[in-house]
Design a protein around this motif. Structure first.
Motif, PDB file in Angstrom:
ATOM      1  N   ASP A   1      42.925   3.853   4.500  1.00 41.99           N
ATOM      2  CA  ASP A   1      41.457   3.750   4.451  1.00 41.99           C
ATOM      3  C   ASP A   1      41.010   2.709   3.428  1.00 41.99           C
ATOM      4  O   ASP A   1      39.864   2.269   3.457  1.00 41.99           O
ATOM      5  CB  ASP A   1      40.787   5.117   4.203  1.00 41.99           C
ATOM      6  N   LYS A   2      41.920   2.305   2.504  1.00 39.61           N
ATOM      7  CA  LYS A   2      41.543   1.276   1.528  1.00 39.61           C
ATOM      8  C   LYS A   2      42.611   0.200   1.477  1.00 39.61           C
ATOM      9  O   LYS A   2      43.813   0.509   1.540  1.00 39.61           O
ATOM     10  CB  LYS A   2      41.378   1.892   0.146  1.00 39.61           C
TER      11      LYS A   2
ATOM     12  N   SER B   1      46.515  -0.290  -6.974  1.00 37.12           N
ATOM     13  CA  SER B   1      47.533  -1.312  -7.233  1.00 37.12           C
ATOM     14  C   SER B   1      46.921  -2.652  -7.658  1.00 37.12           C
ATOM     15  O   SER B   1      47.501  -3.369  -8.470  1.00 37.12           O
ATOM     16  CB  SER B   1      48.394  -1.516  -5.981  1.00 37.12           C
TER      17      SER B   1
ATOM     18  N   VAL C   1      43.573   9.290   7.216  1.00 38.45           N
ATOM     19  CA  VAL C   1      44.343  10.333   7.908  1.00 38.45           C
ATOM     20  C   VAL C   1      44.042  11.642   7.184  1.00 38.45           C
ATOM     21  O   VAL C   1      44.236  11.745   5.970  1.00 38.45           O
ATOM     22  CB  VAL C   1      45.854  10.024   7.841  1.00 38.45           C
TER      23      VAL C   1
ATOM     24  N   GLY D   1      52.966   7.066 -10.996  1.00 36.38           N
ATOM     25  CA  GLY D   1      52.321   7.102 -12.308  1.00 36.38           C
ATOM     26  C   GLY D   1      52.052   5.723 -12.883  1.00 36.38           C
ATOM     27  O   GLY D   1      51.493   4.847 -12.220  1.00 36.38           O
TER      28      GLY D   1
ATOM     29  N   THR E   1      56.629  -1.570 -11.459  1.00 30.76           N
ATOM     30  CA  THR E   1      58.011  -1.687 -11.942  1.00 30.76           C
ATOM     31  C   THR E   1      59.021  -1.060 -10.977  1.00 30.76           C
ATOM     32  O   THR E   1      60.142  -1.549 -10.838  1.00 30.76           O
ATOM     33  CB  THR E   1      58.112  -0.991 -13.325  1.00 30.76           C
TER      34      THR E   1
HETATM   35  C1  LIG Z   1      45.066   0.742 -15.855  1.00 26.95           C
HETATM   36  C2  LIG Z   1      46.386   0.731 -15.115  1.00 26.95           C
HETATM   37  C3  LIG Z   1      47.353  -0.189 -15.483  1.00 26.95           C
HETATM   38  C4  LIG Z   1      48.608  -0.182 -14.847  1.00 26.95           C
HETATM   39  N1  LIG Z   1      49.537  -1.099 -15.232  1.00 26.95           N
HETATM   40  C5  LIG Z   1      50.784  -1.054 -14.692  1.00 26.95           C
HETATM   41  C6  LIG Z   1      51.777  -1.989 -15.126  1.00 26.95           C
HETATM   42  O1  LIG Z   1      51.516  -2.858 -15.970  1.00 26.95           O
HETATM   43  N2  LIG Z   1      53.033  -1.891 -14.587  1.00 26.95           N
HETATM   44  C7  LIG Z   1      53.352  -0.939 -13.655  1.00 26.95           C
HETATM   45  O2  LIG Z   1      54.517  -0.874 -13.248  1.00 26.95           O
HETATM   46  N3  LIG Z   1      52.397  -0.078 -13.192  1.00 26.95           N
HETATM   47  C8  LIG Z   1      51.137  -0.096 -13.695  1.00 26.95           C
HETATM   48  N4  LIG Z   1      50.178   0.787 -13.259  1.00 26.95           N
HETATM   49  C9  LIG Z   1      50.544   1.806 -12.246  1.00 26.95           C
HETATM   50  C10 LIG Z   1      50.398   1.286 -10.811  1.00 26.95           C
HETATM   51  O3  LIG Z   1      49.158   0.641 -10.674  1.00 26.95           O
HETATM   52  C11 LIG Z   1      50.489   2.450  -9.804  1.00 26.95           C
HETATM   53  O4  LIG Z   1      51.625   3.242 -10.048  1.00 26.95           O
HETATM   54  C12 LIG Z   1      50.584   1.893  -8.377  1.00 26.95           C
HETATM   55  O5  LIG Z   1      49.558   0.967  -8.138  1.00 26.95           O
HETATM   56  C13 LIG Z   1      50.532   3.019  -7.339  1.00 26.95           C
HETATM   57  O6  LIG Z   1      50.595   2.409  -6.073  1.00 26.95           O
HETATM   58  P1  LIG Z   1      50.388   3.230  -4.738  1.00 26.95           P
HETATM   59  O7  LIG Z   1      50.616   2.298  -3.615  1.00 26.95           O
HETATM   60  O8  LIG Z   1      51.168   4.501  -4.791  1.00 26.95           O
HETATM   61  O9  LIG Z   1      48.849   3.731  -4.796  1.00 26.95           O
HETATM   62  P2  LIG Z   1      47.476   2.992  -4.407  1.00 26.95           P
HETATM   63  O10 LIG Z   1      47.441   1.588  -4.845  1.00 26.95           O
HETATM   64  O11 LIG Z   1      46.404   3.914  -4.906  1.00 26.95           O
HETATM   65  O12 LIG Z   1      47.461   3.006  -2.825  1.00 26.95           O
HETATM   66  C14 LIG Z   1      47.287   4.200  -2.085  1.00 26.95           C
HETATM   67  C15 LIG Z   1      46.999   3.835  -0.639  1.00 26.95           C
HETATM   68  O13 LIG Z   1      46.983   5.044   0.136  1.00 26.95           O
HETATM   69  C16 LIG Z   1      45.807   5.047   0.931  1.00 26.95           C
HETATM   70  N5  LIG Z   1      45.444   6.440   1.238  1.00 26.95           N
HETATM   71  C17 LIG Z   1      45.379   7.483   0.377  1.00 26.95           C
HETATM   72  N6  LIG Z   1      45.059   8.611   1.066  1.00 26.95           N
HETATM   73  C18 LIG Z   1      44.916   8.248   2.374  1.00 26.95           C
HETATM   74  C19 LIG Z   1      44.583   8.957   3.554  1.00 26.95           C
HETATM   75  N7  LIG Z   1      44.364  10.269   3.552  1.00 26.95           N
HETATM   76  N8  LIG Z   1      44.511   8.260   4.718  1.00 26.95           N
HETATM   77  C20 LIG Z   1      44.739   6.916   4.763  1.00 26.95           C
HETATM   78  N9  LIG Z   1      45.063   6.195   3.654  1.00 26.95           N
HETATM   79  C21 LIG Z   1      45.155   6.863   2.488  1.00 26.95           C
HETATM   80  C22 LIG Z   1      44.771   4.323   0.094  1.00 26.95           C
HETATM   81  O14 LIG Z   1      43.700   3.903   0.898  1.00 26.95           O
HETATM   82  C23 LIG Z   1      45.628   3.175  -0.437  1.00 26.95           C
HETATM   83  O15 LIG Z   1      45.723   2.166   0.556  1.00 26.95           O
HETATM   84  C24 LIG Z   1      48.896   0.768 -13.823  1.00 26.95           C
HETATM   85  C25 LIG Z   1      47.893   1.653 -13.423  1.00 26.95           C
HETATM   86  C26 LIG Z   1      46.651   1.639 -14.055  1.00 26.95           C
HETATM   87  C27 LIG Z   1      45.598   2.599 -13.591  1.00 26.95           C
END
Ligand SMILES: Cc1cc2nc3c(=O)[nH]c(=O)nc-3n(C[C@H](O)[C@H](O)[C@H](O)COP(=O)(O)OP(=O)(O)OC[C@H]3O[C@@H](n4cnc5c(N)ncnc54)[C@H](O)[C@@H]3O)c2cc1C
Length: 338
Positions: free
Chosen positions: A35-36, A43, A167, A308, A313
């Motif tokens: 959805d995003k 990220s 979803v 987290g 990384t």
């Molecule tokens: C301030 C900050 C600084 C950071 N700095 C670092 C760093 O320097 N180094 C590092 O290693 N990490 C860092 N991180 C951590 C890192 O950003 C996250 O661990 C990572 O982005 C998580 O990625 P993700 O794809 O799991 O989640 P997200 O980027 O949140 O993506 C989730 C996806 O799932 C989709 N989704 C969720 N639920 C549904 C649903 N029901 N139906 C359809 N789609 C859905 C969303 O739309 C999105 O597309 C940082 C985080 C923050 C907040």
């Protein structure tokens, strides 16, 4: 018949997982459903420093974290050292970690480009004598505003499809049309699979225009400085359980105070943006397969979420492993090498 796979989520974890599946199972029919996208994900705002530690995710054994970190490093360093680096946003950058506790981190020593402990004399010369320990490291910073679009483009170029939609229940996929569904929804898993263990850890950062800052700094007291080609991200906060996304004035004040004290030249930087994001945190992160027998058929799921503060990384390493689990679900364990 071509296997059909759905990856739910388009953050760094969903995109990396989808590409690794394309690589591991050539010719498969794969759709990312989310959805995003890009600018609306967590990220996109991450500081993007590759900063592996064996204790990154409580509950995950050190050798497993090391393998995920190494696999991510192998991929990132290949990009950073190639002519692609400027397109993907991977920049080789020296930096410092300052802390009161001694850091014993074999991953720093073995994996990243270079790492050495600073002497007391060097800490004094840097005006950092208030810290008991300091380290000089050369790692990689990833500019996420370049990396996410590059991953998306690569996925689509390989034949991947995109569906923008939320979803609400994975059970709708029981019996088809997908052979395996991969859950990379980060915090979305709280609702999607009713996971009580996943929770937000709120972060806030400030973006400065300060092109003279060309090294990164990390400390153990809530102050970090992470430059990329666009801006310098300074932060931060780690607020467990808090999930509001508005910029908080008190947090801003604290970040500026801590970072200006840490490195006074930052005061000359112009504030060009602020950002709040929620780290999808889980102890341990969830990377496993699950088969749920349902009236419509068996629902085959691979979960990859809950990274987290370490999602960038660990992104490539965990996604490679998730892709292997997908292959195992399709063809049996003989094909998988974990
Ligand atoms: C301030 C900050 C600084 C950071 N700095 C670092 C760093 O320097 N180094 C590092 O290693 N990490 C860092 N991180 C951590 C890192 O950003 C996250 O661990 C990572 O982005 C998580 O990625 P993700 O794809 O799991 O989640 P997200 O980027 O949140 O993506 C989730 C996806 O799932 C989709 N989704 C969720 N639920 C549904 C649903 N029901 N139906 C359809 N789609 C859905 C969303 O739309 C999105 O597309 C940082 C985080 C923050 C907040």
């Amino acid at each position: 018949m071509k296997p059909k796979i759905a990856v739910i989520g388009a953050g760094v974890i969903g995109l990396s997982t989808a590409i690794n599946i394309e690589n591991l199972i050539p010719g498969c029919d794969i759709t990312i459903i989310a959805d995003k996208f890009e600018k609306d994900t967590t990220s996109i705002g991450a500081g993007g420093i590759f900063r592996p530690t064996e204790k990154a995710i409580p509950g995950v054994p050190a050798d497993v974290i090391r393998r995920w970190s190494q696999d991510t490093w192998d991929f990132f360093s290949k990009l950073a050292l190639s002519d692609l680096g400027s397109t993907t946003g991977h920049i080789v950058m020296p930096g410092y970690i300052f802390s009161q506790e001694k850091i014993e981190n074999p991953i720093y020593e073995d994996v990243i480009f270079s790492c050495r402990e600073l002497s007391q004399k060097e800490l004094t010369k840097l005006n950092m004598a208030q810290y008991r320990h300091g380290y000089q490291l050369t790692s990689i910073i990833v500019q996420m505003s370049k990396y996410l679009p590059w991953l998306m483009e690569k996925f689509v170029r390989n034949g991947g499809k995109i569906l923008k939609r939320k979803v609400n229940d994975l059970k709708v996929f029981a019996g088809g049309p997908y052979d395996v569904v991969v859950n990379c929804t980060g915090l979305g898993s709280k609702e999607l699979v009713q996971d009580k263990n996943i929770h937000p850890v709120r972060g806030q950062l400030i973006r400065l225009e300060a092109p003279w800052i060309n090294f990164w700094i990390y400390t153990d007291h809530g102050a970090y400085v992470l430059p990329n080609a666009e801006f310098v991200a300074i932060g931060g906060v780690r607020q467990d359980g808090r999930s509001d996304l508005a910029v908080d004035a008190e947090d801003r004040k604290g970040i500026l105070e801590r970072c200006y004290n840490l490195w006074p030249p930052l005061k000359g930087g112009k504030i060009i943006g602020e950002w709040v994001g929620l780290r999808p945190s889980r102890t341990p992160l969830r990377l496993e397969k699950e088969s749920i027998p349902l009236p419509g058929g068996v629902l085959k799921i691979v979960h990859n979420y809950g990274h987290g503060a370490h999602g960038i990384t660990l992104s490539w390493g965990t996604s490679l492993e998730a892709a292997r689990l997908v292959k195992e679900m399709l063809y049996g364990s003989v094909h998988a090498k974990l």
